[in-house]
Design a protein around this motif. Structure first.
Motif, PDB file in Angstrom:
ATOM      1  N   TRP B 427       0.806  -1.215   0.000  1.00  0.00           N
ATOM      2  CA  TRP B 427       0.000   0.000   0.000  1.00  0.00           C
ATOM      3  C   TRP B 427       0.842   1.270   0.000  1.00  0.00           C
ATOM      4  N   GLY B 428       2.104   1.148   0.325  1.00  0.00           N
ATOM      5  CA  GLY B 428       3.016   2.288   0.175  1.00  0.00           C
ATOM      6  C   GLY B 428       3.086   3.245   1.349  1.00  0.00           C
ATOM      7  N   MET B 429       2.145   3.151   2.275  1.00  0.00           N
ATOM      8  CA  MET B 429       2.118   4.143   3.354  1.00  0.00           C
ATOM      9  C   MET B 429       3.257   3.930   4.353  1.00  0.00           C
ATOM     10  N   GLU B 430       3.553   2.679   4.641  1.00  0.00           N
ATOM     11  CA  GLU B 430       4.609   2.425   5.626  1.00  0.00           C
ATOM     12  C   GLU B 430       5.963   2.897   5.079  1.00  0.00           C
ATOM     13  N   GLN B 431       6.122   2.862   3.766  1.00  0.00           N
ATOM     14  CA  GLN B 431       7.373   3.366   3.188  1.00  0.00           C
ATOM     15  C   GLN B 431       7.509   4.878   3.394  1.00  0.00           C
ATOM     16  N   ILE B 432       6.420   5.593   3.257  1.00  0.00           N
ATOM     17  CA  ILE B 432       6.489   7.045   3.478  1.00  0.00           C
ATOM     18  C   ILE B 432       6.968   7.317   4.904  1.00  0.00           C
ATOM     19  N   VAL B 433       6.428   6.560   5.857  1.00  0.00           N
ATOM     20  CA  VAL B 433       6.835   6.735   7.258  1.00  0.00           C
ATOM     21  C   VAL B 433       8.324   6.418   7.419  1.00  0.00           C
ATOM     22  N   ARG B 434       8.743   5.291   6.837  1.00  0.00           N
ATOM     23  CA  ARG B 434      10.164   4.912   6.967  1.00  0.00           C
ATOM     24  C   ARG B 434      11.081   5.934   6.302  1.00  0.00           C
ATOM     25  N   ASP B 435      10.669   6.394   5.125  1.00  0.00           N
ATOM     26  CA  ASP B 435      11.522   7.334   4.387  1.00  0.00           C
ATOM     27  C   ASP B 435      11.643   8.680   5.099  1.00  0.00           C
ATOM     28  N   VAL B 436      10.513   9.206   5.538  1.00  0.00           N
ATOM     29  CA  VAL B 436      10.547  10.577   6.080  1.00  0.00           C
ATOM     30  C   VAL B 436      11.200  10.627   7.462  1.00  0.00           C
ATOM     31  N   ARG B 437      11.287   9.470   8.119  1.00  0.00           N
ATOM     32  CA  ARG B 437      11.916   9.438   9.448  1.00  0.00           C
ATOM     33  C   ARG B 437      13.343   9.996   9.415  1.00  0.00           C
ATOM     34  N   ILE B 438      14.058   9.782   8.301  1.00  0.00           N
ATOM     35  CA  ILE B 438      15.446  10.245   8.237  1.00  0.00           C
ATOM     36  C   ILE B 438      15.538  11.768   8.316  1.00  0.00           C
ATOM     37  N   SER B 439      14.488  12.443   7.881  1.00  0.00           N
ATOM     38  CA  SER B 439      14.562  13.910   7.835  1.00  0.00           C
ATOM     39  C   SER B 439      14.675  14.518   9.232  1.00  0.00           C
ATOM     40  N   GLN B 440      14.276  13.755  10.250  1.00  0.00           N
ATOM     41  CA  GLN B 440      14.428  14.246  11.630  1.00  0.00           C
ATOM     42  C   GLN B 440      15.837  14.013  12.165  1.00  0.00           C
ATOM     43  N   ILE B 441      16.592  13.199  11.432  1.00  0.00           N
ATOM     44  CA  ILE B 441      17.901  12.780  11.930  1.00  0.00           C
ATOM     45  C   ILE B 441      19.050  13.472  11.204  1.00  0.00           C
ATOM     46  N   TYR B 442      18.992  13.491   9.880  1.00  0.00           N
ATOM     47  CA  TYR B 442      20.189  14.010   9.172  1.00  0.00           C
ATOM     48  C   TYR B 442      20.194  15.533   9.023  1.00  0.00           C
ATOM     49  N   GLU B 443      21.270  16.036   8.459  1.00  0.00           N
ATOM     50  CA  GLU B 443      21.479  17.487   8.319  1.00  0.00           C
ATOM     51  C   GLU B 443      21.428  18.196   9.674  1.00  0.00           C
ATOM     52  N   GLY B 444      21.994  17.564  10.696  1.00  0.00           N
ATOM     53  CA  GLY B 444      21.880  18.059  12.063  1.00  0.00           C
ATOM     54  C   GLY B 444      20.582  17.540  12.644  1.00  0.00           C
ATOM     55  N   THR B 445      20.661  16.662  13.625  1.00  0.00           N
ATOM     56  CA  THR B 445      19.430  16.095  14.198  1.00  0.00           C
ATOM     57  C   THR B 445      18.515  17.221  14.693  1.00  0.00           C
ATOM     58  N   ASN B 446      17.260  16.880  14.885  1.00  0.00           N
ATOM     59  CA  ASN B 446      16.334  17.910  15.347  1.00  0.00           C
ATOM     60  C   ASN B 446      16.678  18.413  16.749  1.00  0.00           C
ATOM     61  N   SER B 447      17.364  17.614  17.517  1.00  0.00           N
ATOM     62  CA  SER B 447      17.874  18.109  18.802  1.00  0.00           C
ATOM     63  C   SER B 447      18.910  19.206  18.576  1.00  0.00           C
ATOM     64  N   ILE B 448      19.784  18.964  17.600  1.00  0.00           N
ATOM     65  CA  ILE B 448      20.821  19.959  17.297  1.00  0.00           C
ATOM     66  C   ILE B 448      20.200  21.251  16.774  1.00  0.00           C
ATOM     67  N   GLN B 449      19.160  21.133  15.976  1.00  0.00           N
ATOM     68  CA  GLN B 449      18.451  22.326  15.500  1.00  0.00           C
ATOM     69  C   GLN B 449      17.894  23.121  16.673  1.00  0.00           C
ATOM     70  N   ALA B 450      17.361  22.388  17.650  1.00  0.00           N
ATOM     71  CA  ALA B 450      16.754  23.053  18.799  1.00  0.00           C
ATOM     72  C   ALA B 450      17.816  23.772  19.642  1.00  0.00           C
ATOM     73  N   LEU B 451      18.970  23.119  19.796  1.00  0.00           N
ATOM     74  CA  LEU B 451      20.069  23.762  20.532  1.00  0.00           C
ATOM     75  C   LEU B 451      20.524  25.020  19.800  1.00  0.00           C
ATOM     76  N   ASP B 452      20.536  24.949  18.477  1.00  0.00           N
ATOM     77  CA  ASP B 452      20.901  26.108  17.664  1.00  0.00           C
ATOM     78  C   ASP B 452      19.903  27.247  17.907  1.00  0.00           C
ATOM     79  N   LEU B 453      18.615  26.904  17.872  1.00  0.00           N
ATOM     80  CA  LEU B 453      17.582  27.930  18.044  1.00  0.00           C
ATOM     81  C   LEU B 453      17.663  28.591  19.418  1.00  0.00           C
ATOM     82  N   LEU B 454      17.705  27.770  20.461  1.00  0.00           N
ATOM     83  CA  LEU B 454      17.657  28.351  21.804  1.00  0.00           C
ATOM     84  C   LEU B 454      19.020  28.891  22.234  1.00  0.00           C
ATOM     85  N   GLY B 455      20.074  28.155  21.907  1.00  0.00           N
ATOM     86  CA  GLY B 455      21.399  28.572  22.349  1.00  0.00           C
ATOM     87  C   GLY B 455      21.976  29.689  21.497  1.00  0.00           C
ATOM     88  N   ARG B 456      22.307  29.346  20.250  1.00  0.00           N
ATOM     89  CA  ARG B 456      23.027  30.317  19.425  1.00  0.00           C
ATOM     90  C   ARG B 456      22.171  31.439  18.884  1.00  0.00           C
TER      91      ARG B 456
END
Lengths: 591, 591
Positions: B427-456
């Motif tokens: 049905w393809g839906m589980e692939q969308i979930v698996r694929d988009v999960r990486i976007s929270q991790i790479y290019e600086g994890t979302n934790s790192i983005q948050a530290l950037d926002l609040l800290g720097r």
């Protein structure tokens, strides 16, 4: 990069003994007189060993290999599964909670829930094979004739035979009233079952000699809808009156599904082609028989979430202890290395604590519900039994849906701790996320659980059971002999849920869409209240005790209160907003 | 069961024209005088066609087949990828936002963000190959010499060559200051690069003649930490002065990762064995060069989330329209069928509306940030450029982390709409979930983005940029000529975020752990405020316009305000609770 697991026996014993004083309950309940602390400790130790040594090593390899459909109705489970199932059955685990008369060990749910936690923690896909067998046994125990029980239960408890539940059809999932599978009476009193069932967990496999399918079907003269559904036993191999296996029945797996996770579990399409079936209970009472079992099963799905979140937590902790990256905000911890362990970073701890606070609350809540299940099943006092049964009915949807929703979030948080490595298969974390995702979907989706909670369990009795429960929470919080912040937080939370419930009861009177539109957020709010209540019980049990273990429980309760519980208010506000903003769209808007 | 996609061009044009009046901005900006509405419409139409017809059909098959490592440094992409990449490159998509001097089309980010949305919506894994090439081009444009630009950019824009970013090492992800890859000067002015990089997207593949690696490495005399990192061009095939490809360089893929998703994207271990590299910019300024690119890249990862959530939404809508199950609460809709479409069920709509409300807000917010990126890049007025640049710096972590977090939740919600079918691969839906999960991790994890926002971005300038932004939100909400509920809701939200920011600025002065412990929830709160602000702009653009499209925007803003925005307060309360409940645990607790 192999997943590690050390069964949290100290946590389990704390919940069982410190929080709920289970031994006292067993001693005061004649039908549980056979349960003693020493036996239970041995059971827990043994499952800790078995699950870590036998099931965990098959977890990742089973995902790699998957269950395979070999054609002609034959399904092969991954390497090692057959031996593991045999060892599991041999050790008596399947009959652990089974009736003594048929060879079970009659352990209460308060004990089996802990073995189930370990089972699911170490191998979610494997767990489903014995779990469905237990489910089928429960269903037979509740609804079958003595002859049927005698014929099937001993073989199911021993794991010589396995069981399935055949409910879903391609067009009928949530809405079982519209199933098409037919049961036509044969001359000998049996029935000819014809139809196709989908999503049948363990519908076919190579783990047991026989597979006993419990099948929902319609008799020729059945009333329309859910009141016209009957339950049948359809064994893969027919069973002679002497209990020996006879000829092959006309039921066969047509294929298995390729899934996001729990890949080692065979999810089958099952074709019934005039297969011989035996009616269980009275005609047209099939759904009622199922529901007796479902209260147990749904709690067990919550335990799948709990187990998965514990495995995710333990491995994320190990990674966070080992991984050196950056420096601690409070000063260098590891001057002889290029960086400090990430366990010192606040946000890493936040993710781990979300998982830990969840698992401790989830285990406590599951134990609370298990206690009610045991009272309802083993108790003597009819009033207490009825009250326990009512509480089980109220809280089961929360035990299933809230526990699995929070567990999925915990698994995702723990995967995030690994950074990029969390996305890589060999580290095992992404599999936990994929596997546990199913727990939010099957056994009644979490949306269905929420509709059950708000519609059937709350609005239908005008909130009586819910208000009684909120009173219980309030009383426990007020009685807490501690200045811990959980006390006031829980009293406030109870007030908010009380107000919300009153508001929704009023809405439901005039707005037919209110229940469906608000149910999931209502369950979220009530779920957080249940967890807050559990932390009240935990704090009560840990206060005035000595040692780091107990002190950490007080800290964890504080963490929960400050860093998780605020989500109750968001859910409550969203539920209270009602159905208008949802139902104002034309159906055509959604495309 | 093939995934469907119809590019939401009406939504895109609404955002571009109704909300932001982009044509007016282009006309008033000399360096954007070449951008006209007609051309942009043609670009969007063409990408809508290309992405649906060429990329979407390769989405599920690419996941099934995965990128394959064939040994000896050779990587094979799935069937059809080579032809699709060639067609994509041939059509000029890679150079769409590139510099005109080197053959690019100099389209602003306000336009390329929409083509990127469609690219990611239809094939997240494929998207990364051109996307990394664009990223490498941006990096070279920002930091390389004119000779280097002339040598590499035309080939990258044309897609004859592809690009990569080689940052991460096994022990160094977030903490790039501790990388070990070495760059030793050669006699001819080039450098010998030695080391191993991991997680290199598109590090090796069969899509382009050459691959241009941009590599972070340390010179022999480099200062310790992040101030000692230099950037090098390391081509797979050396490039002669005439621009023609020369001999094979000593860089080779050692293996590729097996991942949760984006399986058609080759994530490589890259071994540099004295490979010839060319310094980009000044020694020890490598990270600064990277950061110029990162503002664009991080917004693009937000667009990955947006695209994925749109694909998930459209397919969940189609399923919900078709699937018959149960009866509508407001009365039978489909009397001639056994059940009504589930689109009439409130909770199904809630899940769909979560995804829809998110995608509309996300696109608007990405456009808002793109507008600032374009002002900073193409504007004339130095003050306005500086202000835009500052706003980009402030909001980029939100565009990356909040958009991807909300998109993952939206994908999971849309998967849930499918019930059991959502868990099945076909049905393809589980692939969308698996694929988009990486976007929270790479290019600086979302934790790192948050530290950037609040800290720097917030604590470092004592909240100046954040307070200015909150003022802007408040002013826009106050100026809204409508009694729509979003107005007051946004003013209240702005007040809450203002208070929270003041509280955290004070905490950070005395508590070194405050930023790390509170950053993620702070980003969550600010993110919801940003979305509320976007709905203020949307309501302003839709009010007084005729037609269902605009009326639905007002309804959607109401839905967001009532059913999503309350989560701002939960995040704010959790952030405000500070670090104590997190940092009070000994490190040894976590196991």
């Amino acid at each position: 990069m192999t997943l590690q697991y050390h069964a949290p026996l100290d946590e389990m014993r704390f919940t069982l003994k410190d929080v709920f004083d289970a031994p006292k309950f067993w001693q005061s309940t004649p039908k549980l007189a056979h349960v003693d602390e020493e036996t239970v400790d041995m059971i827990l130790d043994e499952m800790a060993r078995f699950s870590s040594e036998v099931l965990l090593p098959l977890n990742q390899s089973g995902d790699d290999e998957s269950a395979q459909y070999l054609g002609d109705g034959v399904v092969k489970t991954p390497k090692g599964y057959k031996e593991a199932f045999a060892a599991y059955a041999e050790a008596g685990w399947i009959g652990l909670g089974g009736d003594e008369q048929y060879g079970g060990q009659a352990m209460p749910k308060m004990v089996t829930m802990l073995t189930e936690e370990m089972l699911f923690a170490t191998n979610q896909a494997f767990a489903l094979y014995p779990n469905l067998t237990v489910g089928a046994s429960l269903c037979l125990m509740a609804a079958a004739s003595d002859e049927q029980k005698a014929l099937y239960l001993p073989k199911l408890y021993s794991g010589e035979w396995a069981g399935t539940m055949c409910l879903t059809e391609a067009h009928a999932g949530t809405d079982l009233g519209i199933i098409k599978t037919k049961a036509v009476p044969n001359a000998d009193g049996s029935y000819a079952i014809t139809g196709t069932k989908i999503f049948i967990t363990g519908g076919e496999h190579d783990l047991a000699q026989n597979i006993v399918h419990l099948v929902l079907a319609k008799l020729p003269d059945a009333p329309a809808g859910s009141k016209g559904i009957s339950l049948f036993i359809v064994p893969k191999f027919l069973v002679n009156a002497d209990g020996l296996m006879g000829e092959r029945n006309a039921v066969q797996a047509g294929s298995i599904e390729h899934k996001m996770g729990i890949k080692a579990s065979a999810t089958c399409v099952m074709n019934f082609d005039g297969a011989t079936g035996y009616l269980v209970g009275e005609p047209n009472t099939g759904l009622a028989a199922m529901f007796v079992m479902m209260n147990y099963e749904r709690v067990t799905m919550g335990l799948q979430g709990l187990g998965a979140s514990v495995l995710a937590y333990q491995n994320a902790c190990a990674y966070a202890q080992d991984r050196l990256q950056g420096r601690a905000d409070t000063g260098v911890k590891n001057a002889d290395k290029v960086a400090d362990s990430i366990i010192h970073h606040g946000d890493v701890r936040r993710m781990l604590l979300n998982a830990k606070a969840n698992s401790v609350a989830a285990r406590t809540f599951a134990m609370y519900v298990a206690r009610q299940l045991d009272e309802a099943k083993f108790g003597e006092n009819p009033e207490a039994k009825a009250a326990a049964h009512a509480k089980v009915a109220l809280l089961t949807p929360i035990a299933k849906a809230f526990l699995t929703d929070r567990a999925f979030a915990a698994a995702v948080d723990c995967q995030q701790v690994f950074g990029g490595h969390g996305y890589i298969k060999e580290w095992g974390m992404e599999q936990i996320v994929r596997d546990v995702r199913i727990s939010q979907i099957y056994e009644g989706t979490n949306s269905i659980q929420a509709l059950d909670l708000l519609g059937r369990k709350t609005v239908k009795d005008n909130g009586a059971a819910m208000f009684a429960f909120i009173d219980e929470v309030r009383t426990a919080a007020a009685a807490l002999q501690s200045e811990h912040s959980i006390k006031e937080a829980t009293l406030n939370a109870a007030k908010r849920v009380q107000d919300l419930t009153e508001h929704l009861l009023a809405s439901a009177k005039s707005d037919p869409s209110a229940i469906n539109a608000c149910a999931v957020d209502y369950l979220g709010a009530v779920g957080y209240l249940c967890y807050a209540y559990m932390y009240v019980l935990i704090v009560a049990a840990a206060t005035d005790k000595t040692g780091e273990f107990y002190a950490d429980k007080l800290k964890l309760a504080q963490y929960f209160s400050e860093r998780n519980l605020p989500q109750l208010y968001a859910h409550a506000d969203m539920a209270q907003a009602g159905s208008k903003s949802i139902m104002q769209f034309d159906a055509g808007f959604f495309q």
